[in-house]
Design a protein around this motif. Sequence first.
Motif, mmCIF file in Angstrom:
data_model
loop_
_atom_site.group_PDB
_atom_site.id
_atom_site.type_symbol
_atom_site.label_atom_id
_atom_site.label_comp_id
_atom_site.label_asym_id
_atom_site.label_seq_id
_atom_site.Cartn_x
_atom_site.Cartn_y
_atom_site.Cartn_z
ATOM 1 N N TYR A 304 -88.838 -18.111 -69.337
ATOM 2 C CA TYR A 304 -88.010 -18.935 -70.217
ATOM 3 C C TYR A 304 -86.680 -18.224 -70.447
ATOM 4 C CZ TYR A 304 -89.230 -15.914 -74.230
ATOM 5 O OH TYR A 304 -89.393 -14.857 -75.085
ATOM 6 N N ALA A 305 -85.675 -19.023 -70.774
ATOM 7 C CA ALA A 305 -84.362 -18.508 -71.145
ATOM 8 C C ALA A 305 -84.117 -18.849 -72.601
ATOM 9 C CB ALA A 305 -83.274 -19.108 -70.264
ATOM 10 N N LEU A 306 -83.803 -17.857 -73.387
ATOM 11 C CA LEU A 306 -83.459 -18.056 -74.794
ATOM 12 C C LEU A 306 -81.961 -17.851 -74.935
ATOM 13 C CD1 LEU A 306 -83.918 -18.354 -77.817
ATOM 14 C CD2 LEU A 306 -84.600 -15.933 -77.888
ATOM 15 N N LYS A 307 -81.271 -18.949 -75.288
ATOM 16 C CA LYS A 307 -79.825 -18.892 -75.486
ATOM 17 C C LYS A 307 -79.516 -19.054 -76.962
ATOM 18 C CE LYS A 307 -80.138 -21.946 -72.313
ATOM 19 N NZ LYS A 307 -79.946 -23.097 -71.390
ATOM 20 N N GLY A 308 -78.547 -18.314 -77.449
ATOM 21 C CA GLY A 308 -78.253 -18.371 -78.873
ATOM 22 C C GLY A 308 -76.799 -18.162 -79.200
ATOM 23 N N VAL A 309 -76.362 -18.793 -80.294
ATOM 24 C CA VAL A 309 -75.019 -18.608 -80.839
ATOM 25 C C VAL A 309 -75.165 -18.357 -82.337
ATOM 26 C CG1 VAL A 309 -72.745 -19.614 -81.230
ATOM 27 C CG2 VAL A 309 -73.990 -20.146 -79.130
ATOM 28 N N SER A 310 -74.517 -17.319 -82.821
ATOM 29 C CA SER A 310 -74.564 -16.977 -84.235
ATOM 30 C C SER A 310 -73.151 -16.887 -84.787
ATOM 31 C CB SER A 310 -75.286 -15.643 -84.449
ATOM 32 O OG SER A 310 -75.271 -15.267 -85.820
ATOM 33 N N THR A 311 -72.922 -17.521 -85.929
ATOM 34 C CA THR A 311 -71.635 -17.400 -86.635
ATOM 35 C C THR A 311 -71.927 -16.977 -88.063
ATOM 36 O OG1 THR A 311 -71.636 -19.730 -87.297
ATOM 37 C CG2 THR A 311 -70.580 -19.179 -85.204
ATOM 38 N N ALA A 312 -71.075 -16.130 -88.601
ATOM 39 C CA ALA A 312 -71.309 -15.640 -89.960
ATOM 40 C C ALA A 312 -69.987 -15.314 -90.638
ATOM 41 C CB ALA A 312 -72.202 -14.399 -89.934
ATOM 42 N N ILE A 313 -70.024 -15.399 -91.962
ATOM 43 C CA ILE A 313 -68.917 -14.955 -92.808
ATOM 44 C C ILE A 313 -69.468 -13.897 -93.754
ATOM 45 C CG2 ILE A 313 -67.313 -15.578 -94.653
ATOM 46 C CD1 ILE A 313 -66.318 -16.582 -92.086
ATOM 47 N N GLU A 314 -68.840 -12.721 -93.760
ATOM 48 C CA GLU A 314 -69.229 -11.635 -94.655
ATOM 49 C C GLU A 314 -68.138 -11.420 -95.696
ATOM 50 O OE1 GLU A 314 -71.611 -9.049 -91.229
ATOM 51 O OE2 GLU A 314 -69.631 -8.395 -91.940
ATOM 52 N N TYR A 315 -68.556 -11.134 -96.927
ATOM 53 C CA TYR A 315 -67.597 -10.921 -98.011
ATOM 54 C C TYR A 315 -67.995 -9.685 -98.796
ATOM 55 C CZ TYR A 315 -65.004 -11.689 -102.366
ATOM 56 O OH TYR A 315 -64.176 -11.535 -103.467
#
Length: 367
Positions: A304-315
């Motif tokens: 299997y192929a696991l593809k991912g995108v993560s976006t985050a805002i840190e303060y």
Amino acid sequence: MNIKYTICAILLGTISVMAQDEKKEESTLLGVLTQQANPDAPKKVNTLEVYLDSKYENLTKTSGSGTSDSKFRLVQSRVYLKGNYNNKLTYSLRYRLNESVASNALEFAFLEYNIDDHWTVGMGKQFTAWGSTELSYNSADLYMFTNIIGSIELFSPGASVAYKVKGQSFKLQMVSQGEQFAAEDYKNKAYGGLFLWEGELFKKHLKTRYGYALFQHDAKKYYSWVTMGNRLTLNNFMAEVDWMYGFRNVGDAAFTDLNTGTKGIAYVKDNVTTASVKYKFHKVTPYVKVMYNYRKDLESNVSYALKGVSTAIEYNPFNDKAFKDLRLFAAYNFLNYDYKNYEVSKADKNEHQIAVGVRWMVPLFKL
């Protein structure tokens, strides 16, 4: 006189850039452990620091079938201790307070002795000397994981020797490996050897973590791993690119399906690539990470192929020393599982994750 002022301004600007780069290194656990001392600051012969390594969040997971998880949770609660004696002996320990399996609670506990400015020897339950940047991070500082970091042996009992020169570090490590690599008859008498190069290039703007590892499976068979990480920093901008490739035995729910004929532990090949960028605007830091994980069961020929995108805002709301590591965050992850070569077609899976919480390395005690 003007020439002198110009030279001073250039030197101050260079020092500022280097200082910003040093702060970025503090975002990783290895960065905290290996911070370079300020040559202008008075040297402390003996030090002891104790932290509460904590992370709390609300996590919601949804897919085509609806919401599968939505709750407040304690992600991390660990006691972390590090110290230095006589500028020669350093010691580090981290204990997980929210671990249900007692044998896994002690993550690492090791000593290192600096023979001189170049040579260091160490022994204990250490960081396994993988390359890559992701595997050097404190997991509490990540919002999306590859299928490597969640199932590889990040800490191993063993011994190491390192040689440092001109910003470069070369480490050899011998470990008693776990069950991921050793055959049943060899699980208590197999060893692994690792080599790690941590480099600083182009005035420290490019930092590398390249590693090669060889693990004994039985008398004739060995598993190899290549792990490569690159970190580029330019003022407040940072980019990282990783590649990890290797073989081992691991339990994976995707390979325990009746369609595969595989039960329990599978012999797998992992091939993983990740890339991330972040930029710090005063107290706010946006972050984006992408990953591609390919895992194949070499005995059943499914993958299997696991593809991912993560976006985050840190303060980071506070500047005070005691609270400077307190960070608020909001993150969104998209994961896609693409199943291949199953006898009975296994539906691909999309998952959305939203996490909102607080991360804080709480300084408890310092000498």
